[in-house]
Enzyme design. Sequence first.
Site, PDB file in Angstrom:
ATOM      1  N   ARG A  94      13.672  -7.909  23.883  1.00  0.00           N
ATOM      2  CA  ARG A  94      12.370  -8.079  23.247  1.00  0.00           C
ATOM      3  C   ARG A  94      12.345  -7.506  21.832  1.00  0.00           C
ATOM      4  O   ARG A  94      11.809  -8.129  20.910  1.00  0.00           O
ATOM      5  CB  ARG A  94      11.277  -7.446  24.120  1.00  0.00           C
ATOM      6  CG  ARG A  94       9.860  -7.490  23.555  1.00  0.00           C
ATOM      7  CD  ARG A  94       9.507  -8.796  22.873  1.00  0.00           C
ATOM      8  NE  ARG A  94       9.766  -9.984  23.668  1.00  0.00           N
ATOM      9  CZ  ARG A  94       9.874 -11.202  23.181  1.00  0.00           C
ATOM     10  NH1 ARG A  94       9.787 -11.404  21.864  1.00  0.00           N
ATOM     11  NH2 ARG A  94      10.098 -12.225  23.972  1.00  0.00           N
ATOM     12  N   LYS A 129       1.916  -7.066   0.100  1.00  0.00           N
ATOM     13  CA  LYS A 129       1.137  -7.144   1.339  1.00  0.00           C
ATOM     14  C   LYS A 129       2.100  -7.309   2.511  1.00  0.00           C
ATOM     15  O   LYS A 129       2.218  -8.361   3.145  1.00  0.00           O
ATOM     16  CB  LYS A 129       0.141  -8.302   1.262  1.00  0.00           C
ATOM     17  CG  LYS A 129      -0.918  -8.094   0.185  1.00  0.00           C
ATOM     18  CD  LYS A 129      -1.848  -9.279   0.051  1.00  0.00           C
ATOM     19  CE  LYS A 129      -2.874  -9.051  -1.054  1.00  0.00           C
ATOM     20  NZ  LYS A 129      -3.767 -10.205  -1.250  1.00  0.00           N
ATOM     21  N   LYS A 161      -4.096  -3.452 -12.698  1.00  0.00           N
ATOM     22  CA  LYS A 161      -4.981  -4.293 -11.901  1.00  0.00           C
ATOM     23  C   LYS A 161      -6.444  -3.964 -12.190  1.00  0.00           C
ATOM     24  O   LYS A 161      -6.753  -3.064 -12.975  1.00  0.00           O
ATOM     25  CB  LYS A 161      -4.643  -4.142 -10.411  1.00  0.00           C
ATOM     26  CG  LYS A 161      -3.271  -4.709 -10.064  1.00  0.00           C
ATOM     27  CD  LYS A 161      -2.951  -4.542  -8.591  1.00  0.00           C
ATOM     28  CE  LYS A 161      -3.852  -5.373  -7.700  1.00  0.00           C
ATOM     29  NZ  LYS A 161      -3.609  -6.817  -7.872  1.00  0.00           N
ATOM     30  N   GLU A 189      -3.591  -7.827 -14.875  1.00  0.00           N
ATOM     31  CA  GLU A 189      -4.398  -8.765 -14.097  1.00  0.00           C
ATOM     32  C   GLU A 189      -5.612  -9.186 -14.916  1.00  0.00           C
ATOM     33  O   GLU A 189      -6.336  -8.337 -15.452  1.00  0.00           O
ATOM     34  CB  GLU A 189      -4.851  -8.115 -12.789  1.00  0.00           C
ATOM     35  CG  GLU A 189      -5.734  -9.009 -11.945  1.00  0.00           C
ATOM     36  CD  GLU A 189      -6.185  -8.352 -10.655  1.00  0.00           C
ATOM     37  OE1 GLU A 189      -6.871  -9.030  -9.871  1.00  0.00           O
ATOM     38  OE2 GLU A 189      -5.854  -7.170 -10.429  1.00  0.00           O
ATOM     39  N   ASP A 210      -5.788 -14.219 -11.988  1.00  0.00           N
ATOM     40  CA  ASP A 210      -6.223 -13.962 -10.616  1.00  0.00           C
ATOM     41  C   ASP A 210      -7.444 -14.784 -10.221  1.00  0.00           C
ATOM     42  O   ASP A 210      -8.470 -14.782 -10.915  1.00  0.00           O
ATOM     43  CB  ASP A 210      -6.548 -12.469 -10.458  1.00  0.00           C
ATOM     44  CG  ASP A 210      -6.848 -12.103  -9.015  1.00  0.00           C
ATOM     45  OD1 ASP A 210      -6.043 -12.451  -8.139  1.00  0.00           O
ATOM     46  OD2 ASP A 210      -7.889 -11.471  -8.766  1.00  0.00           O
TER      47      ASP A 210
END
Length: 274
Positions: A94, A129, A161, A189, A210
């Site tokens: 597994r 992410k 950002k 960004e 963005d």
Amino acid sequence: MTLLELIRAAIKEDMPNGDVTTESLALKPRQGRARLKAKEDIVLSGAAAFEQTMQLLEPNCRVKWHFEEGDQILNGQIICTIEGDLLQILKAERVALNFLGHLSGIATLTRKFVKQVEGTHTKVLDTRKTTPGFRDLEKRAVVHGGAYNHRMNLSTAILIKDNHISVMGGISKAIARVREHSNLPIEVETRTLDEVKEAISMGATHLLLDNMNNDMLKQALALIPEGVQTEASGNMNLERMRSVAQLGVTYISVGALTHSAPCADVSLIFAWEE
């Protein structure tokens, strides 16, 4: 965390006190062969994690791969064969399948996105992410799928950002402050055409565009001088990829490659010897 440490942690998670089912059968070692079979079309990734998981519990097992990572595998094809004590391989099954299924799922989804930009000059990028602890593996799976890695972590590149811009009170102030402390290239960004103009005026070398629709992207690209790299990001799906690439952006970054890839469907088939 190294791959071996990650595997050990995964096995400990799955068997904190052994495999009570297999051990309660009280069987002697059973030599035999197992075949790893694709149950859908996939792109292979995670072979090292799969093999090392097997070898950790069955050091004498022999794994023979019929494909390399990055290869396209068709539904029904045998990916590899494993020979050894199948009782130990059963305990590792597994965890080994979880690694390979998850990573092959990322590679498979990535390949679909990459195919959407074929014939253009646009490259597909991943993002940060990722699953905590799995970043190296997941970003490698992205490469197996044919895309490219964005920055590996916060230490490798500068990306100003929206929250950096907010805390500094604007793009110009953020870029100026960063330049006081670093000589690294600066990516910024931007969310509006005014922000694009401001970032360009400050000499940004890479603009992240963005959550812009295609019309705004086209207007933004008309403002950006040659030599400045452009990255479209936000709300990117398979249906939209080609139209964005055809606008002429340098990159399209897609968080879904790592955070939303389904697990590849594979199974381990055992052949016991008497």
